[in-house]
Design a protein around this motif. Structure first.
Motif, PDB file in Angstrom:
ATOM      1  N   ILE A 109       0.838  -1.206   0.000  1.00 30.02           N
ATOM      2  CA  ILE A 109       0.000   0.000   0.000  1.00 30.02           C
ATOM      3  C   ILE A 109       0.871   1.253   0.000  1.00 30.02           C
ATOM      4  CG2 ILE A 109      -1.629   1.355   1.384  1.00 30.02           C
ATOM      5  CD1 ILE A 109      -2.860  -1.329   2.283  1.00 30.02           C
ATOM      6  N   ARG A 113       1.172   4.068  -3.030  1.00 31.43           N
ATOM      7  CA  ARG A 113       0.861   5.477  -2.771  1.00 31.43           C
ATOM      8  C   ARG A 113       2.043   6.365  -3.148  1.00 31.43           C
ATOM      9  NH1 ARG A 113      -1.825   4.676   3.262  1.00 31.43           N
ATOM     10  NH2 ARG A 113      -3.931   4.080   2.588  1.00 31.43           N
ATOM     11  N   ASP A 140      -7.295  -0.438   0.517  1.00 31.21           N
ATOM     12  CA  ASP A 140      -7.226   0.864  -0.154  1.00 31.21           C
ATOM     13  C   ASP A 140      -7.309   0.664  -1.664  1.00 31.21           C
ATOM     14  OD1 ASP A 140      -6.801   3.389  -1.105  1.00 31.21           O
ATOM     15  OD2 ASP A 140      -4.885   3.710  -0.113  1.00 31.21           O
TER      16      ASP A 140
END
Length: 317
Positions: A109, A113, A140
């Motif tokens: 994650i 990002r 996410d």
């Protein structure tokens, strides 16, 4: 040329180990980290194996992140061709490092990002069950925008399965995770059994690899020799299919592979067909293609490529 940022998600595994050792000496790849998952062996074993392989390959600079210890919904299953320790009984020194305190899902994650912020999307190389990536996407969903492509080994289309009559192991091990991944919008390249069964690691190939591998000759030779299925009726010769290393080979030289676009479905509900993958080659479902499926492989070209990479270990002091 800037190296391609990749995360290698794996469940070592003999063929995972060969794939990792090939990737370690390929400067075209910027390996951000190695994430491990329950698959060929339980998580405690796959994370240990990943640490030992990074040490063997002289890449202790690459951090290993332990991931999901079981599939999303189904009970765990493990590989049948990797020996009791997942590495064909190969005894390697104890790891010099420990796995990161950061969970593999959190690392995926955070990396996605960061890739999105830096406008430098990354590639995920998935060599085992897709549990880690599926969980990251469930936590996410926006991280999909930071993924340029997922290149995965898994599935069987025109070929039979290798764990059940219709299912390949990685898809069967976590079909719900595979369904989640194939439901995304990012690009996916699939190397199924149809492709990997075209690249058989024969005893003659093993001899070529060990002669050029330098300090890796003995451990690599043992790994490769154990991988021999001795099933001439199925494979046409002695040896075993090079499943996971084809993911790395595809990244290094796509010209060696021929692909076809298709909509890929993964069966996650039927007890008889659990893990079965179906490709809609001709748009009968009315849905757009969601994957590029490798259908043909230049096997001699792949072996030449891998030999040049493994030979780099022989050049090291």
């Amino acid at each position: 040329m800037m190296a391609l940022p990749v995360i290698i998600d794996c469940d070592p595994g003999i063929d995972d180990a060969i794939a990792l050792l090939t990737a370690f000496v390929s400067p075209e790849l910027d390996i951000l980290g190695i994430t491990t998952v329950c698959g060929n062996q339980p998580l405690a074993v796959t994370q240990r194996n990943a640490l030992q392989i990074t040490a063997l390959g002289g890449r202790d600079d690459i951090t290993v992140y332990a991931g999901c210890w079981r599939p999303l919904l189904r009970p765990s299953i493990h590989g049948q061709f990797h020996g009791n320790n997942g590495l064909g009984g190969l005894a390697l020194p104890a790891p010099r490092r420990e796995v990161s305190a950061v969970h593999a899902v959190d690392f995926i994650i955070a990396s996605c990002r960061r890739a999105l912020e830096q406008s430098r999307p990354l590639t995920l190389c998935c060599l085992g069950p897709l549990t880690n990536l599926a969980v990251a996407l469930r936590i996410d969903p926006t991280i999909a925008e930071g993924i340029e492509r997922v290149v995965l080994m898994g599935g069987a289309f025109r070929d039979n399965g290798n764990r059940t009559f219709s299912a390949e192991f990685n898809m069967l091990a976590d079909p719900h995770a595979a369904h989640c991944v194939f439901s995304q919008q990012f690009a996916i390249t699939v190397l199924p059994l149809d492709a990997t069964h075209q690249v058989i690691l024969t005893p003659e190939h093993v001899g070529q690899f060990t002669r050029c591998a330098g300090r890796l000759a003995q451990p690599l030779g043992q790994l490769m020799a154990f991988w021999d299925r001795n099933d001439v009726a199925r494979y046409g010769s002695r040896g075993g299919p090079l499943h996971d290393p084809l993911v790395i080979a595809w990244l290094l030289d796509k010209a060696l592979f021929t692909s076809q676009q298709a909509r890929v479905f993964v069966e996650y509900d039927s007890p008889q067909l659990l893990g079965h993958t179906q490709a809609d080659w001709y748009g009968k479902s009315g849905l757009p293609a969601n994957a590029s499926v490798v259908t043909e492989v230049n096997a001699s070209g792949v072996f030449d490529l891998m030999l040049t990479r493994i030979a780099r270990y022989g050049e090291q002091p």
